[in-house]
Enzyme design. Sequence first.
Site, short mmCIF file in Angstrom:
data_model
loop_
_atom_site.label_atom_id
_atom_site.label_comp_id
_atom_site.label_asym_id
_atom_site.label_seq_id
_atom_site.Cartn_x
_atom_site.Cartn_y
_atom_site.Cartn_z
N ARG A 1 66.38 87.10 62.74
CA ARG A 1 66.84 86.02 61.85
C ARG A 1 65.71 85.36 61.08
NH1 ARG A 1 68.38 81.36 66.16
NH2 ARG A 1 69.54 83.04 67.10
N HIS B 1 57.05 73.60 73.08
CA HIS B 1 58.44 73.42 72.65
C HIS B 1 58.75 71.95 72.41
CE1 HIS B 1 62.55 74.30 71.75
NE2 HIS B 1 62.26 75.59 71.82
N ARG C 1 62.92 88.19 67.08
CA ARG C 1 64.23 88.15 67.75
C ARG C 1 64.99 89.43 67.51
NH1 ARG C 1 66.99 83.59 69.33
NH2 ARG C 1 65.68 81.77 69.55
N HIS D 1 59.14 79.30 61.41
CA HIS D 1 59.93 78.49 60.47
C HIS D 1 59.59 78.80 59.01
CE1 HIS D 1 61.75 76.35 63.68
NE2 HIS D 1 60.57 76.09 64.20
N HIS E 1 58.06 84.87 67.02
CA HIS E 1 59.14 85.33 67.89
C HIS E 1 59.93 86.40 67.12
CE1 HIS E 1 62.76 84.02 70.62
NE2 HIS E 1 62.54 85.32 70.65
N ASN F 1 53.20 78.35 65.81
CA ASN F 1 54.34 79.23 65.65
C ASN F 1 54.81 79.16 64.19
OD1 ASN F 1 57.08 80.05 65.51
ND2 ASN F 1 57.18 79.97 67.74
N GLU G 1 53.95 79.53 80.28
CA GLU G 1 54.03 78.47 79.27
C GLU G 1 55.09 77.49 79.75
OE1 GLU G 1 54.59 79.61 75.13
OE2 GLU G 1 55.47 77.64 74.71
N THR H 1 64.81 78.67 71.17
CA THR H 1 64.81 78.98 72.59
C THR H 1 65.15 77.70 73.35
OG1 THR H 1 63.01 80.47 72.09
CG2 THR H 1 63.46 80.09 74.41
N GLU I 1 56.16 86.42 70.87
CA GLU I 1 57.20 85.86 71.73
C GLU I 1 58.40 86.80 71.63
OE1 GLU I 1 57.80 81.70 70.76
OE2 GLU I 1 59.83 81.88 71.57
N1 PXP Z 1 57.02 77.97 72.76
C1 PXP Z 1 58.11 78.74 72.81
C2 PXP Z 1 58.25 79.71 73.93
C3 PXP Z 1 59.11 78.68 71.81
O1 PXP Z 1 60.20 79.44 71.87
C4 PXP Z 1 58.92 77.79 70.72
C5 PXP Z 1 59.93 77.72 69.63
O2 PXP Z 1 59.92 78.85 68.87
C6 PXP Z 1 57.75 77.01 70.72
C7 PXP Z 1 56.83 77.10 71.76
C8 PXP Z 1 57.46 76.05 69.61
O3 PXP Z 1 58.41 75.05 69.64
P1 PXP Z 1 58.52 74.04 68.41
O4 PXP Z 1 58.87 74.86 67.22
O5 PXP Z 1 59.58 73.11 68.84
O6 PXP Z 1 57.16 73.40 68.29
#
Ligand code: PXP
Length: 398
Positions: free
Chosen positions: A204, A346, A200, A165, A198, A162, A306, A256, A225
């Site tokens: 953001r 997550h 949103r 960030h 994601h 993901n 997931e 999330t 996402e």
């Molecule tokens: N899966 C989902 C559905 C998420 O919302 C996120 C966070 O954006 C992640 C995985 C990845 O989580 P993390 O950034 O904590 O590894």
Amino acid sequence: MTVDLSIHYHCQDCRINSRLLQRRASALLRECRVADHGLSILLVDDQEISWLNDHYRHKSGPTNVLSFPFGGGADSSLSLLPIRELGDIIISVDTALRESKEFKQPLHDRLTWLITHGLLHLLGYDHELSEADAIAMQDKEQQLLTRLLSSRSIAMTHLAINVDHIATIRQARGGVQPDPVAAAAICEMAGAAGIVVHLREDRRHIIDRDVRLLRETVKTKLNLEMGANKEIIAIALDLKPDMVTLVPEKRQELTTEGGLDVASQKKMLAKTIDKMRKAGIPVSLFVDPDTRQVKAAHEIGATFVEIHTGRYCNAADAKAREQEFQTIATMAEEAYQAGLRVYAGHGLDYQTTARIAALDTIEELSIGHAIIARAAFTGLDQAVRDMLAILREADRIN
Ligand code: PXP
């Protein structure tokens, strides 16, 4: 579930990977919904199988595979015993080697086919009964082998990254750097199997331009996402990512926070899944490890779930973490048994990932924050490779 594999075979020119065959056999038991049964597999040579063929079937010469159901012999009272055993599959490696050359198939794939064939015999399929029975058995074999090829028993857990960030850092200055599209390319080059972003409602971090460009540049798999809201659904239907993951979205949250409450929004989510299905986009639902949610996801036609790993990662102590791990393992098994494909994610980091990655039922992990955080010190390429090394090692735990 126990698969007992014994090798009574000496070969100069080939090596048999018993672990691989055992894993494939376990996956087949799971696919056939008999994971609570034991199975014995014996690999022998032509001489030994010829003897068995002659003794038990009064046929001369070697054959490729023989199946003996538990309690299927002269002493029928054995079948009354409260033992969950399917029986024995005996395979001639000599014949399998000849067939693998004839069909231009790797030896382990041939052995896997023979295990599948033998297992179906143990489950009551018999191609010798009639043409219809032969077709039914062949169809089932094909279906099982196709599922096996896409399952975790063949490949190590996939890592999807993901890159939200990276966009968060860019948005902090409102400029164009760092670019999540460039980050995605680095992740793929380092070995990631997919990219997750994601989009949103409040934009953001990831913005529309990112998703558009990623759609064009991601070579592995783009997982979008999103919350199930009208505007974002329209964007997904237009851009057609490789899959979408529906998540709950609250404006105030930092990330999330929990899984989707699928059970109480079945109608609305089923409609979204249906729209995506018509556009050829498979849907994953991000759910807490909760049997109600997993069942509901299956009922409304999701392709994937997931499983939220946040509670496991954030557990206060070892005991609580163990409990959360067991809950995830049970839910993953339940989802897998229902026919769902299972992802998890997550909060996973370089300490918490290994155990989740070792679960055979989980195909892919979605990880963001830990990898991007490490990348600030090691570079993104190295951070991805470090996580892949953990997944590779976890694969050996099985
Ligand atoms: N899966 C989902 C559905 C998420 O919302 C996120 C966070 O954006 C992640 C995985 C990845 O989580 P993390 O950034 O904590 O590894």
